[in-house]
Design a protein around this motif. Structure first.
Motif, PDB file in Angstrom:
ATOM      1  N   THR A 211      -3.708   1.109   7.394  1.00 20.00           N
ATOM      2  CA  THR A 211      -3.671  -0.123   6.609  1.00 20.00           C
ATOM      3  C   THR A 211      -3.460  -1.334   7.503  1.00 20.00           C
ATOM      4  O   THR A 211      -4.078  -2.389   7.307  1.00 20.00           O
TER       5      THR A 211
ATOM      6  N   THR B 124      -5.474   0.760  -2.708  1.00 23.16           N
ATOM      7  CA  THR B 124      -6.695   1.329  -2.146  1.00 23.16           C
ATOM      8  C   THR B 124      -6.864   2.763  -2.628  1.00 23.16           C
ATOM      9  O   THR B 124      -5.884   3.489  -2.814  1.00 23.16           O
TER      10      THR B 124
ATOM     11  N   SER C 268     -14.554   3.927  -5.518  1.00 23.94           N
ATOM     12  CA  SER C 268     -14.814   3.736  -4.092  1.00 23.94           C
ATOM     13  C   SER C 268     -16.309   3.749  -3.770  1.00 23.94           C
ATOM     14  O   SER C 268     -16.706   3.368  -2.664  1.00 23.94           O
TER      15      SER C 268
ATOM     16  N   GLY D 157      -5.345  -5.767  -1.036  1.00 22.98           N
ATOM     17  CA  GLY D 157      -5.077  -4.753  -0.029  1.00 22.98           C
ATOM     18  C   GLY D 157      -3.913  -3.854  -0.349  1.00 22.98           C
ATOM     19  O   GLY D 157      -3.657  -2.879   0.379  1.00 22.98           O
TER      20      GLY D 157
ATOM     21  N   GLU E  18       0.827  -1.212   0.000  1.00 20.36           N
ATOM     22  CA  GLU E  18       0.000   0.000   0.000  1.00 20.36           C
ATOM     23  C   GLU E  18       0.854   1.252   0.000  1.00 20.36           C
ATOM     24  O   GLU E  18       0.573   2.212  -0.742  1.00 20.36           O
TER      25      GLU E  18
END
Length: 302
Positions: A228, A176, A142, A173, A112
């Motif tokens: 995260t 994002t 989103s 993951g 991330e």
């Protein structure tokens, strides 16, 4: 003869000094009252929020028969530390799930941070055609509820051979919308003079990113790392859908394995495992607490 009459200027000066001292004392008392007026309700509210954690710790030290006694015993008469030993080293130990959660969380945090910082820098500083349109389209994704994507992701990962592997949790993951948005907004607010000077000296974009923008963004990077990590550590839905092998369970799924001989939840063991599961989150927050608060405050001001 000695004149005993007080000098009028000294009397006025003494009165002014006395009035000033009284006003300062009054302001000090008002500040203290205001502090108490805010502090007492906040402390009471904090105690209310801490009650479930206190109940969790208390229950983790009780035998199952005493977990739901009325009235509740906040301090167990005979603390049962064996619950923690059973949780850590028993037949249904949480250590394998703990290791899986650490691996998934660390990989997701690293991925991330890499993708969010690079994408945020590109959207903030690199001029290319359709930059704002692409960014708005990326933000629009989103709006799609994550639950709607579970079935397509399930089929996709099954065809790729990633079903029932930790990569099915790690790869989604790493990308994002929120991470990219936060880093983009942070880089947009940074002054451009140093970057322009570096370009005049012949520095490339990656050098400018790594030497100028990235060091100044460490507070925001720390805040994003905490968010995260917490999201990954507490994720229950994704492992439930994409994992079927108990040896690959993460900690949220591992917490469901503590049952008694009737198949019902074992309160003592479950709460002991829950206490151990929140310790890494507390440790991460305590280590990065100052940077997290600094990043949130700076973002609010900007």
């Amino acid at each position: 003869m000695t004149d005993t009459t007080a000098h009028p200027l000294s009397a006025d000066g003494g009165s002014a000094a006395t009035g000033y001292a009284q006003r300062q004392a009054l302001q000090t008392r008002r500040r203290r009252l205001r502090r108490w007026a805010w502090g007492v309700p906040l402390w009471l509210l904090a105690l209310v929020f801490l009650l479930p954690f206190a109940w969790m710790i208390s229950t983790s030290l009780k035998p199952d028969a005493d977990a739901f006694l009325v009235p509740m015993q906040w301090i167990p008469e005979d603390a049962r530390w064996e619950n923690y030993t059973e949780v850590l080293f028993g037949e249904t130990s949480i250590l394998p799930s703990f290791v899986n959660s650490v691996l998934v969380a660390v990989m997701r945090v690293l991925g991330e941070l890499a993708t969010a910082t690079l994408a945020g820098y590109a959207f903030a500083t690199l001029p290319f055609r359709g930059r704002n349109t692409v960014f708005i389209a990326y933000l629009a994704t989103s709006l799609i509820p994550a639950q709607l994507l579970l079935v397509p992701r399930f089929v996709y990962f099954q065809q790729l051979g990633l079903y029932d592997t930790l990569w099915a949790l790690i790869l989604p993951g790493m990308f994002t919308v929120l991470g990219t948005f936060l880093m983009r907004q942070y880089f947009v607010a940074q002054p451009r003079e140093f970057a322009e000077a570096a370009r005049l000296d012949g520095a490339g974009e990656f050098r400018i990113f790594s030497r100028i923008y990235l060091p100044s963004a460490m507070p925001m990077i720390s805040a994003l790392a905490i968010l995260t990590f917490v999201w990954s550590w507490n994720d229950y839905e994704t492992p439930l859908v994409f994992l079927s092998d108990p040896e690959k369970y993460t900690l949220p799924l591992g917490l469901t394995s503590f049952v008694d001989e009737t198949g019902a939840m074992a309160p003592g063991l479950s709460m002991a495992a829950a206490v151990l599961s929140i310790l890494p989150i507390l440790l991460v927050f305590l280590v990065f607490q100052r940077r997290f608060v600094h990043a949130m405050t700076e973002s609010a001001l900007k």
